[in-house]
Design a protein around this motif. Structure first.
Motif, mmCIF file in Angstrom:
data_model
loop_
_atom_site.group_PDB
_atom_site.id
_atom_site.type_symbol
_atom_site.label_atom_id
_atom_site.label_comp_id
_atom_site.label_asym_id
_atom_site.label_seq_id
_atom_site.Cartn_x
_atom_site.Cartn_y
_atom_site.Cartn_z
ATOM 1 N N CYS A 14 0.820 -1.233 0.000
ATOM 2 C CA CYS A 14 0.000 0.000 0.000
ATOM 3 C C CYS A 14 0.851 1.278 0.000
ATOM 4 O O CYS A 14 1.642 1.532 0.919
ATOM 5 N N TYR A 16 -0.192 4.263 0.505
ATOM 6 C CA TYR A 16 -0.620 5.171 1.582
ATOM 7 C C TYR A 16 0.047 4.767 2.901
ATOM 8 O O TYR A 16 0.412 5.625 3.712
ATOM 9 N N LYS A 41 -9.721 -9.511 5.398
ATOM 10 C CA LYS A 41 -9.494 -8.585 6.514
ATOM 11 C C LYS A 41 -9.878 -9.227 7.849
ATOM 12 O O LYS A 41 -10.992 -9.756 7.977
ATOM 13 N N LYS A 53 -9.901 0.478 5.446
ATOM 14 C CA LYS A 53 -8.659 0.692 4.707
ATOM 15 C C LYS A 53 -7.463 0.838 5.638
ATOM 16 O O LYS A 53 -7.607 1.301 6.777
ATOM 17 N N VAL A 54 -6.294 0.481 5.084
ATOM 18 C CA VAL A 54 -5.038 0.813 5.750
ATOM 19 C C VAL A 54 -4.487 2.076 5.093
ATOM 20 O O VAL A 54 -4.824 2.350 3.932
ATOM 21 N N PRO A 55 -3.651 2.842 5.744
ATOM 22 C CA PRO A 55 -3.126 2.603 7.091
ATOM 23 C C PRO A 55 -4.097 3.022 8.198
ATOM 24 O O PRO A 55 -4.943 3.892 7.999
ATOM 25 N N GLU A 66 -6.777 7.480 7.662
ATOM 26 C CA GLU A 66 -6.415 8.429 6.598
ATOM 27 C C GLU A 66 -4.930 8.818 6.705
ATOM 28 O O GLU A 66 -4.507 9.468 7.676
ATOM 29 N N SER A 67 -4.190 8.478 5.654
ATOM 30 C CA SER A 67 -2.731 8.645 5.690
ATOM 31 C C SER A 67 -2.290 10.097 5.881
ATOM 32 O O SER A 67 -1.327 10.365 6.605
HETATM 33 N N1 LIG Z 1 -7.524 7.817 1.530
HETATM 34 C C1 LIG Z 1 -6.922 6.682 2.157
HETATM 35 C C2 LIG Z 1 -6.655 5.595 1.121
HETATM 36 C C3 LIG Z 1 -6.119 4.316 1.743
HETATM 37 C C4 LIG Z 1 -6.323 3.123 0.810
HETATM 38 O O1 LIG Z 1 -6.918 3.244 -0.282
HETATM 39 N N2 LIG Z 1 -5.859 1.957 1.249
HETATM 40 C C5 LIG Z 1 -6.072 0.758 0.466
HETATM 41 C C6 LIG Z 1 -4.792 -0.048 0.276
HETATM 42 S S1 LIG Z 1 -3.577 0.858 -0.571
HETATM 43 C C7 LIG Z 1 -7.009 -0.164 1.238
HETATM 44 O O2 LIG Z 1 -6.897 -0.319 2.428
HETATM 45 N N3 LIG Z 1 -7.933 -0.804 0.522
HETATM 46 C C8 LIG Z 1 -8.790 -1.795 1.097
HETATM 47 C C9 LIG Z 1 -10.199 -1.659 0.622
HETATM 48 O O3 LIG Z 1 -10.537 -0.631 0.010
HETATM 49 O O4 LIG Z 1 -10.970 -2.583 0.873
HETATM 50 C C10 LIG Z 1 -5.642 7.105 2.882
HETATM 51 O O5 LIG Z 1 -5.032 8.088 2.436
HETATM 52 O O6 LIG Z 1 -5.276 6.493 3.897
#
Ligand SMILES: N[C@@H](CCC(=O)N[C@@H](CS)C(=O)NCC(=O)O)C(=O)O
Length: 232
Positions: A14, A16, A41, A53-55, A66-67
């Motif tokens: 990831c 982010y 998950k 979502k991560v992180p 939110e990163s």
């Molecule tokens: N806007 C979020 C985006 C984070 C994101 O898109 N993470 C992705 C992995 S790179 C995620 O966890 N996706 C899992 C999902 O959407 O189910 C941030 O900046 O933290």
């Protein structure tokens, strides 16, 4: 300010998550990292991640998501700042950080595109986006001069994708952007950027790209002679 106990909930690929790791490394902040499988998950993660979502950053009993928010929090609890102090300059950095997120969305479109036509459209979108940065370039090595800042932490993981894409074919994304190419090199050489992923990142990303069953997956397959044995 004393630093609380920190745990970063992460994923190996990831970009982010990488922003947060780079900030942690740049500011030498002690922390724990926990990697999860996003295709399966864990229940504990679903219960604490509002967007799934991560992180995530666990701060004692609290959870941040939110990163961009996580990076700014990490920056604020430690001495010095990886943001400019001037409000307008800081606002502009935040805007280009957001632009970095939009580049990441285009990269996802690039590796997921099903047809050559759709793929070419995304390639052109990437060329256009980096041309915007080239036109607004005021940097000198890094984005705002010779000091590494949060906005640089965001683009390190973006350029890292292209290290792997370049090993598949020459997609000519940076042909007309010499300043962006220089920035890419400066970030590649930065220790925090190098250390933000595990050593098997290129193989993991190739495997992920193959699993997209996209136009780019076919290009990877057509280069089977170059693939490491553990990706076949
Ligand atoms: N806007 C979020 C985006 C984070 C994101 O898109 N993470 C992705 C992995 S790179 C995620 O966890 N996706 C899992 C999902 O959407 O189910 C941030 O900046 O933290």
């Amino acid at each position: 300010m004393s630093i609380p106990e920190l745990e970063l909930v992460s994923h190996h690929l990831c970009p982010y998550v990488q922003r947060a790791v780079i900030t942690l490394l740049e500011k030498e902040i002690p922390h724990q990292r926990t990697y999860i499988d996003l295709s399966n998950k864990p229940d504990w993660f679903r219960q604490i991640s509002p967007l799934g979502k991560v992180p995530l950053l666990k701060v004692g009993d609290e959870v941040l998501f939110e990163s961009a928010v996580i990076c700014e929090y990490l920056d604020e609890i430690t001495p010095g700042s990886l943001h400019p102090t001037d409000p307008l300059a800081k606002a502009k950095h935040r805007a280009w950080i957001e632009f970095g997120s939009s580049i990441l969305n285009t990269i996802a479109g690039f590796y997921n595109a099903a047809t050559e036509e759709a793929f070419e459209q995304k390639r052109r979108d990437l060329v256009d986006k980096f041309a915007w940065i080239e036109r607004h370039w005021q940097g000198n090595g890094y984005f705002a001069g010779d000091r590494f800042l949060l906005v640089d932490a965001v683009y390190g993981p973006i350029f890292r994708y292209f290290d792997v894409f370049d090993s598949i074919a020459d997609f000519k994304v940076f042909v007309n952007t010499p300043n962006v190419r220089g920035w890419r090199q400066a970030l590649q050489a930065r220790s925090s950027i190098q250390q933000a992923v595990t050593g098997d990142y290129p193989e993991r990303l190739l495997m992920f790209l193959i699993q997209r069953h996209s136009y780019l997956s076919d290009l990877v397959h057509s280069k089977t002679d170059y693939l490491p044995a553990n990706v076949m």
